[in-house]
Design a protein around this motif. Structure first.
Motif, PDB file in Angstrom:
ATOM      1  N   PRO A   1      18.532   7.816   2.628  1.00 38.41           N
ATOM      2  CA  PRO A   1      19.142   7.675   3.960  1.00 38.41           C
ATOM      3  C   PRO A   1      18.333   6.860   4.954  1.00 38.41           C
ATOM      4  CG  PRO A   1      19.389   9.924   3.161  1.00 38.41           C
ATOM      5  CD  PRO A   1      18.485   9.228   2.190  1.00 38.41           C
ATOM      6  N   SER A   2      17.013   6.767   4.753  1.00 35.27           N
ATOM      7  CA  SER A   2      16.181   5.983   5.660  1.00 35.27           C
ATOM      8  C   SER A   2      16.155   4.506   5.292  1.00 35.27           C
ATOM      9  CB  SER A   2      14.745   6.524   5.658  1.00 35.27           C
ATOM     10  OG  SER A   2      14.090   6.203   4.441  1.00 35.27           O
ATOM     11  N   GLY A   3      16.726   4.144   4.152  1.00 39.06           N
ATOM     12  CA  GLY A   3      16.696   2.770   3.677  1.00 39.06           C
ATOM     13  C   GLY A   3      15.566   2.489   2.711  1.00 39.06           C
ATOM     14  N   ALA A   4      14.757   3.490   2.382  1.00 48.30           N
ATOM     15  CA  ALA A   4      13.680   3.303   1.407  1.00 48.30           C
ATOM     16  C   ALA A   4      14.264   3.175   0.006  1.00 48.30           C
ATOM     17  CB  ALA A   4      12.705   4.473   1.465  1.00 48.30           C
ATOM     18  N   ILE A   5      13.679   2.314  -0.797  1.00 53.56           N
ATOM     19  CA  ILE A   5      14.136   2.120  -2.172  1.00 53.56           C
ATOM     20  C   ILE A   5      13.662   3.283  -3.042  1.00 53.56           C
ATOM     21  CG2 ILE A   5      13.931   0.654  -4.221  1.00 53.56           C
ATOM     22  CD1 ILE A   5      13.613  -1.727  -2.283  1.00 53.56           C
ATOM     23  N   THR A   6      14.596   3.881  -3.791  1.00 51.62           N
ATOM     24  CA  THR A   6      14.256   5.019  -4.642  1.00 51.62           C
ATOM     25  C   THR A   6      14.476   4.733  -6.120  1.00 51.62           C
ATOM     26  OG1 THR A   6      16.483   5.962  -4.426  1.00 51.62           O
ATOM     27  CG2 THR A   6      14.827   6.649  -2.808  1.00 51.62           C
ATOM     28  N   GLY A   7      15.060   3.593  -6.461  1.00 51.91           N
ATOM     29  CA  GLY A   7      15.281   3.283  -7.869  1.00 51.91           C
ATOM     30  C   GLY A   7      15.916   1.924  -8.046  1.00 51.91           C
ATOM     31  N   ALA A   8      15.805   1.387  -9.257  1.00 47.48           N
ATOM     32  CA  ALA A   8      16.458   0.135  -9.625  1.00 47.48           C
ATOM     33  C   ALA A   8      16.675   0.158 -11.132  1.00 47.48           C
ATOM     34  CB  ALA A   8      15.630  -1.066  -9.214  1.00 47.48           C
ATOM     35  N   TYR A   9      17.780  -0.418 -11.595  1.00 43.97           N
ATOM     36  CA  TYR A   9      18.134  -0.277 -13.006  1.00 43.97           C
ATOM     37  C   TYR A   9      19.250  -1.257 -13.361  1.00 43.97           C
ATOM     38  CZ  TYR A   9      21.289   2.705 -10.331  1.00 43.97           C
ATOM     39  OH  TYR A   9      22.153   3.175  -9.367  1.00 43.97           O
ATOM     40  N   ARG A  10      19.472  -1.410 -14.660  1.00 45.22           N
ATOM     41  CA  ARG A  10      20.516  -2.281 -15.204  1.00 45.22           C
ATOM     42  C   ARG A  10      21.811  -1.493 -15.340  1.00 45.22           C
ATOM     43  NH1 ARG A  10      21.548  -7.723 -16.686  1.00 45.22           N
ATOM     44  NH2 ARG A  10      19.287  -7.908 -16.506  1.00 45.22           N
ATOM     45  N   ILE A  11      22.956  -2.130 -14.982  1.00 44.34           N
ATOM     46  CA  ILE A  11      24.252  -1.481 -15.154  1.00 44.34           C
ATOM     47  C   ILE A  11      25.186  -2.256 -16.086  1.00 44.34           C
ATOM     48  CG2 ILE A  11      24.117  -0.315 -12.918  1.00 44.34           C
ATOM     49  CD1 ILE A  11      26.152  -2.357 -11.844  1.00 44.34           C
ATOM     50  N   LEU A  12      24.806  -3.498 -16.451  1.00 41.77           N
ATOM     51  CA  LEU A  12      25.624  -4.306 -17.358  1.00 41.77           C
ATOM     52  C   LEU A  12      24.717  -5.292 -18.068  1.00 41.77           C
ATOM     53  CD1 LEU A  12      28.458  -5.245 -18.387  1.00 41.77           C
ATOM     54  CD2 LEU A  12      28.517  -6.811 -16.416  1.00 41.77           C
ATOM     55  N   SER A  13      24.889  -5.412 -19.396  1.00 39.81           N
ATOM     56  CA  SER A  13      24.056  -6.315 -20.191  1.00 39.81           C
ATOM     57  C   SER A  13      24.910  -7.109 -21.172  1.00 39.81           C
ATOM     58  CB  SER A  13      23.009  -5.510 -20.987  1.00 39.81           C
ATOM     59  OG  SER A  13      22.179  -4.757 -20.132  1.00 39.81           O
ATOM     60  N   ASN A  14      24.306  -8.184 -21.691  1.00 40.49           N
ATOM     61  CA  ASN A  14      24.893  -8.970 -22.786  1.00 40.49           C
ATOM     62  C   ASN A  14      26.245  -9.572 -22.433  1.00 40.49           C
ATOM     63  OD1 ASN A  14      22.658  -8.301 -24.479  1.00 40.49           O
ATOM     64  ND2 ASN A  14      23.614  -6.315 -24.872  1.00 40.49           N
ATOM     65  N   THR A  15      26.370 -10.067 -21.211  1.00 36.66           N
ATOM     66  CA  THR A  15      27.566 -10.796 -20.787  1.00 36.66           C
ATOM     67  C   THR A  15      27.129 -12.184 -20.331  1.00 36.66           C
ATOM     68  OG1 THR A  15      27.386  -9.782 -18.598  1.00 36.66           O
ATOM     69  CG2 THR A  15      28.852  -8.712 -20.188  1.00 36.66           C
ATOM     70  N   ARG A  16      28.081 -12.984 -19.856  1.00 41.29           N
ATOM     71  CA  ARG A  16      27.785 -14.385 -19.593  1.00 41.29           C
ATOM     72  C   ARG A  16      28.107 -14.777 -18.155  1.00 41.29           C
ATOM     73  NH1 ARG A  16      31.316 -17.676 -23.563  1.00 41.29           N
ATOM     74  NH2 ARG A  16      30.045 -19.392 -22.726  1.00 41.29           N
ATOM     75  N   GLN A  17      27.118 -15.295 -17.475  1.00 38.04           N
ATOM     76  CA  GLN A  17      27.304 -15.939 -16.170  1.00 38.04           C
ATOM     77  C   GLN A  17      28.148 -15.087 -15.218  1.00 38.04           C
ATOM     78  OE1 GLN A  17      27.462 -20.123 -16.636  1.00 38.04           O
ATOM     79  NE2 GLN A  17      28.305 -20.504 -14.596  1.00 38.04           N
ATOM     80  N   ASN A  18      27.655 -13.894 -14.954  1.00 41.09           N
ATOM     81  CA  ASN A  18      28.374 -12.980 -14.065  1.00 41.09           C
ATOM     82  C   ASN A  18      28.186 -13.449 -12.633  1.00 41.09           C
ATOM     83  OD1 ASN A  18      27.420 -11.425 -16.595  1.00 41.09           O
ATOM     84  ND2 ASN A  18      29.158 -10.279 -15.809  1.00 41.09           N
ATOM     85  N   CYS A  19      29.257 -13.975 -12.054  1.00 42.72           N
ATOM     86  CA  CYS A  19      29.164 -14.629 -10.754  1.00 42.72           C
ATOM     87  C   CYS A  19      29.489 -13.637  -9.643  1.00 42.72           C
ATOM     88  CB  CYS A  19      30.082 -15.851 -10.713  1.00 42.72           C
ATOM     89  SG  CYS A  19      29.698 -16.968  -9.354  1.00 42.72           S
ATOM     90  N   ALA A  20      30.721 -13.507  -9.258  1.00 38.29           N
ATOM     91  CA  ALA A  20      31.077 -12.548  -8.214  1.00 38.29           C
ATOM     92  C   ALA A  20      31.787 -11.352  -8.855  1.00 38.29           C
ATOM     93  CB  ALA A  20      31.924 -13.218  -7.137  1.00 38.29           C
ATOM     94  N   GLY A  21      32.637 -10.698  -8.099  1.00 35.20           N
ATOM     95  CA  GLY A  21      33.306  -9.503  -8.597  1.00 35.20           C
ATOM     96  C   GLY A  21      33.936  -8.771  -7.432  1.00 35.20           C
ATOM     97  N   GLY A  22      34.019  -7.449  -7.537  1.00 34.56           N
ATOM     98  CA  GLY A  22      34.624  -6.676  -6.470  1.00 34.56           C
ATOM     99  C   GLY A  22      34.464  -5.188  -6.693  1.00 34.56           C
ATOM    100  N   GLN A  23      34.584  -4.461  -5.597  1.00 35.57           N
ATOM    101  CA  GLN A  23      34.438  -3.009  -5.588  1.00 35.57           C
ATOM    102  C   GLN A  23      35.804  -2.360  -5.692  1.00 35.57           C
ATOM    103  OE1 GLN A  23      32.421  -1.840  -2.033  1.00 35.57           O
ATOM    104  NE2 GLN A  23      32.048   0.246  -2.685  1.00 35.57           N
ATOM    105  N   THR A  24      35.902  -1.250  -6.427  1.00 40.63           N
ATOM    106  CA  THR A  24      37.166  -0.520  -6.510  1.00 40.63           C
ATOM    107  C   THR A  24      37.109   0.722  -5.617  1.00 40.63           C
ATOM    108  OG1 THR A  24      36.547   0.968  -8.321  1.00 40.63           O
ATOM    109  CG2 THR A  24      37.387  -1.239  -8.924  1.00 40.63           C
ATOM    110  N   PRO A  25      38.279   1.242  -5.219  1.00 37.96           N
ATOM    111  CA  PRO A  25      38.294   2.463  -4.406  1.00 37.96           C
ATOM    112  C   PRO A  25      37.765   3.684  -5.152  1.00 37.96           C
ATOM    113  CG  PRO A  25      40.363   1.257  -4.174  1.00 37.96           C
ATOM    114  CD  PRO A  25      39.613   0.629  -5.309  1.00 37.96           C
ATOM    115  N   TRP A  26      37.710   3.612  -6.492  1.00 39.93           N
ATOM    116  CA  TRP A  26      37.190   4.741  -7.261  1.00 39.93           C
ATOM    117  C   TRP A  26      35.708   4.522  -7.621  1.00 39.93           C
ATOM    118  CZ3 TRP A  26      41.433   1.790  -8.408  1.00 39.93           C
ATOM    119  CH2 TRP A  26      41.305   0.840  -9.425  1.00 39.93           C
ATOM    120  N   ASN A  27      35.056   3.642  -6.863  1.00 39.32           N
ATOM    121  CA  ASN A  27      33.603   3.474  -6.916  1.00 39.32           C
ATOM    122  C   ASN A  27      33.090   2.931  -8.249  1.00 39.32           C
ATOM    123  OD1 ASN A  27      32.973   4.247  -4.246  1.00 39.32           O
ATOM    124  ND2 ASN A  27      33.226   6.396  -4.802  1.00 39.32           N
ATOM    125  N   THR A  28      33.732   1.878  -8.727  1.00 43.06           N
ATOM    126  CA  THR A  28      33.188   1.088  -9.810  1.00 43.06           C
ATOM    127  C   THR A  28      33.039  -0.354  -9.333  1.00 43.06           C
ATOM    128  OG1 THR A  28      35.379   0.626 -10.755  1.00 43.06           O
ATOM    129  CG2 THR A  28      34.180   2.539 -11.615  1.00 43.06           C
TER     130      THR A  28
END
Length: 379
Positions: free
Chosen positions: A107-134
């Protein structure tokens, strides 16, 4: 063939309305809501009075306080609420081994973690957020895919074949009509919408393309793409009357409108979804005097109704377009003319703006820098 009975439902009054009416004419230069930019700060970023910046991550280096090395060529991004904190996700526009990563904040803006969420794909440019939080991570390659990912990195990413195979750029969810809008980064690309069979489940549905005349404003309809797989005929060539756009880039939905950018002609387009009309929200060739916004690329919006448009090149600025139809620089990155600004996204409370310089000071994809700007954003 024509739209097979997939009529738009009536607008949901609970979905909200614009804080101020959106200007109908293309935006023109003005002082903007935040005033002039000051001198560059220690990070090389010029900001209006009251705003500050910090570096969140650098490509190839460990994210502060974590053991995770940030990816190269950071591109499209979004923020997700995480209890009292939040998560910022970011694509990697490299080929091969693109994918996406995430940074978690307390809540203070301090970084608490970092990690990979997608691998082995090609040239991932933009995208978008869904209402169900994906996060929808889009491949900007010929006959590329859309991958649905988990910002928490728990559930495995899923390829969403029904959303079509083309040079995907950005996506924006419309919870009123229960569709996902999609841009295509081709010089003669199209603008699409995906209509899921069940809202919240992207495993099946219908891909449609916007059909309209050749003018820069008018009415539009949606027509089903016969073969979303795009082989042997690419999706943009399957439907007579499909309107062509010069290099589709960012896409953003709010209040029964969707905005998207085209880099080939430096335009921001606006669809009025209730009226079924389209028009220009910005066109640098229609600006009186020097155009403050060129190299239009990623786009996001704030609670106030302001659009924030990132430049690919140009003056390395993020410019704001107000609902009143005024366009002005909001920030400028100095000394990085061989880069582009990517991934603008606001924290859930609207007080922090995240974005990246894809190639940083080195001009190489290995030199990406991801930033946070904090300050009195209007709401």
């Amino acid at each position: 063939m024509p739209d097979p009975g997939l009529d738009d439902p009536a607008p949901d009054p609970a979905a909200g309305s614009p804080a101020r009416p959106a200007a109908e004419d293309p935006a023109q230069p003005g002082p903007g809501p935040y005033g002039a930019l000051g001198a560059a700060d220690a990070n090389g970023i010029a900001l209006p009075a009251g705003f500050t910046s910090r570096v969140i991550a650098r490509s190839g280096q460990r994210v502060t306080g974590t053991s995770y090395s940030w990816h190269s060529a950071p591109d499209g991004g979004a923020c997700f609420a995480d209890g009292d904190g939040w998560i910022y996700v970011s694509n990697a526009e490299i080929d091969p081994s693109g994918g996406a990563s995430a940074v978690r904040f307390d809540p203070s803006g301090a970084i608490t973690g970092a990690y990979r969420i997608l691998s082995n794909t090609r040239q991932n440019c933009a995208g978008g957020q869904t209402p169900w939080n994906t996060w929808l991570s889009c491949e900007e390659v010929s006959r590329g895919w859309v991958y649905e990912t988990d910002p928490w990195g728990v559930a495995p990413a899923v390829r969403r074949d029904a959303m079509g195979r083309f040079k995907h750029e950005a996506a924006a969810a419309d919870p009123v009509r229960r569709v996902i809008y999609l841009t295509e980064d081709e010089s003669n690309g199209c603008f699409y919408r995906f209509v899921p069979t069940v809202w919240g489940d992207l495993s099946s549905g219908v891909l449609q393309v916007l059909t309209a005349g050749g003018a820069t404003s008018g009415s539009f309809t949606w027509t089903t793409v016969p073969d979303p797989d795009g082989s042997p005929t690419v999706t943009r060539s399957q439907v007579p009357g499909a309107k062509k756009f010069s290099g589709g880039e960012g896409c953003y939905y709010a209040d029964d409108r969707v905005w998207f950018t085209t880099k080939g002609d430096n335009r921001v387009w606006r669809l009025n979804l209730n009226a079924g009309t389209y028009a220009l929200a910005y066109d640098d060739s229609l600006v009186s005097g020097d155009a403050p916004l060129t190299g239009v690329d990623n786009v996001t919006g704030s609670a106030s109704g302001d659009l924030f448009v990132a430049e690919d090149g140009g003056d390395m600025e993020i410019c704001v377009i107000t609902p009143e139809g005024e366009v002005a620089p909001f920030l400028r990155i100095g000394g990085q003319s061989a880069s582009e600004i990517t991934g603008p996204a606001f924290s859930p409370d609207g007080t922090r703006l995240y974005f990246s310089s894809q190639r940083g000071t080195s001009g190489s994809s290995s030199g990406g820098i991801t930033y946070e700007v904090t300050g009195p954003f209007r709401v």
